[in-house]
Design a protein around this motif. Structure first.
Motif, PDB file in Angstrom:
ATOM      1  N   PHE A  80       7.038   1.824  56.184  1.00  0.00           N
ATOM      2  CA  PHE A  80       7.046   2.858  57.219  1.00  0.00           C
ATOM      3  C   PHE A  80       7.881   4.019  56.667  1.00  0.00           C
ATOM      4  N   PRO A  81       7.255   5.012  56.061  1.00  0.00           N
ATOM      5  CA  PRO A  81       7.992   6.028  55.313  1.00  0.00           C
ATOM      6  C   PRO A  81       8.786   7.026  56.153  1.00  0.00           C
ATOM      7  N   HIS A  82       8.526   7.119  57.439  1.00  0.00           N
ATOM      8  CA  HIS A  82       9.234   8.086  58.272  1.00  0.00           C
ATOM      9  C   HIS A  82      10.716   7.716  58.346  1.00  0.00           C
ATOM     10  N   PRO A  83      11.628   8.684  58.186  1.00  0.00           N
ATOM     11  CA  PRO A  83      13.067   8.386  58.203  1.00  0.00           C
ATOM     12  C   PRO A  83      13.542   7.683  59.476  1.00  0.00           C
ATOM     13  N   PHE A  84      12.970   8.037  60.627  1.00  0.00           N
ATOM     14  CA  PHE A  84      13.360   7.393  61.880  1.00  0.00           C
ATOM     15  C   PHE A  84      13.052   5.894  61.835  1.00  0.00           C
ATOM     16  N   ALA A  85      11.894   5.541  61.321  1.00  0.00           N
ATOM     17  CA  ALA A  85      11.516   4.137  61.196  1.00  0.00           C
ATOM     18  C   ALA A  85      12.433   3.429  60.199  1.00  0.00           C
ATOM     19  N   MET A  86      12.718   4.084  59.103  1.00  0.00           N
ATOM     20  CA  MET A  86      13.552   3.467  58.071  1.00  0.00           C
ATOM     21  C   MET A  86      14.983   3.224  58.581  1.00  0.00           C
ATOM     22  N   VAL A  87      15.538   4.188  59.295  1.00  0.00           N
ATOM     23  CA  VAL A  87      16.874   4.008  59.870  1.00  0.00           C
ATOM     24  C   VAL A  87      16.847   2.869  60.880  1.00  0.00           C
ATOM     25  N   SER A  88      15.822   2.823  61.717  1.00  0.00           N
ATOM     26  CA  SER A  88      15.700   1.751  62.713  1.00  0.00           C
ATOM     27  C   SER A  88      15.678   0.387  62.046  1.00  0.00           C
ATOM     28  N   LEU A  89      14.867   0.243  61.005  1.00  0.00           N
ATOM     29  CA  LEU A  89      14.788  -1.035  60.294  1.00  0.00           C
ATOM     30  C   LEU A  89      16.104  -1.380  59.609  1.00  0.00           C
ATOM     31  N   ALA A  90      16.789  -0.389  59.056  1.00  0.00           N
ATOM     32  CA  ALA A  90      18.077  -0.624  58.407  1.00  0.00           C
ATOM     33  C   ALA A  90      19.114  -1.119  59.410  1.00  0.00           C
TER      34      ALA A  90
END
Length: 151
Positions: A80-90
């Motif tokens: 999921f390349p979108h930064p919002f998705a990446m932060v959420s997963l992190a």
């Protein structure tokens, strides 16, 4: 890599708070934190949320380990390349790893935040990460996933 660093920082914060609670509050004891809102209570939780699977820490550790590996793969492959998705997963990864550390090394999860204005299970920083990151990812997935390519 930035997202893995974010997860590591949150795991560090979770573990720091847990150590401070274990060192400064006797088991079952409480200290005021936010008057009429929140107190710090040292609670050893051998189950999951709402005491699900109490005394089955090894099952929860396996589930946490599997979830952590999956989340790490999703982050590293940028599924999921979108930064919002990446932060959420992190953030979810941080919560999973934070509680996994406790389960593996202590045999229980250290919980400490107890609400005073309503009856709710005692929780910790890792739990906050799992819930907030999970909600944020659901918002991303339901409202934004697939739309960034069209824009």
């Amino acid at each position: 890599m930035l997202y893995v660093i974010l997860a590591a920082v949150l795991v560090g914060l979770d573990q720091l708070v847990k150590v401070l609670v274990r060192l400064n509050i006797p088991e079952g004891g409480s200290v005021p934190f936010l008057p009429h809102v929140l107190q710090l209570t040292f609670w050893k939780n051998t189950g999951a949320a709402f005491s699900i699977l109490t005394e089955h820490t090894w099952i929860l550790a396996l589930v946490s380990a599997a979830a952590s590996i999956l989340l790490l793969v999703l982050l590293l492959k940028r599924v999921f390349p979108h930064p919002f998705a990446m932060v959420s997963l992190a953030v979810v990864l941080a919560g999973a790893v934070g509680n996994l550390i406790d389960r593996v090394f202590l045999g229980y999860v250290t919980d400490m935040f107890q609400t005073l204005f309503m009856s709710f299970p005692i929780f910790n920083v890792a739990d906050i990460c799992i819930v907030c990151g999970g909600i944020a990812f659901c918002v991303y997935f339901l409202l934004f996933q697939g739309k960034e390519e069209k824009a």
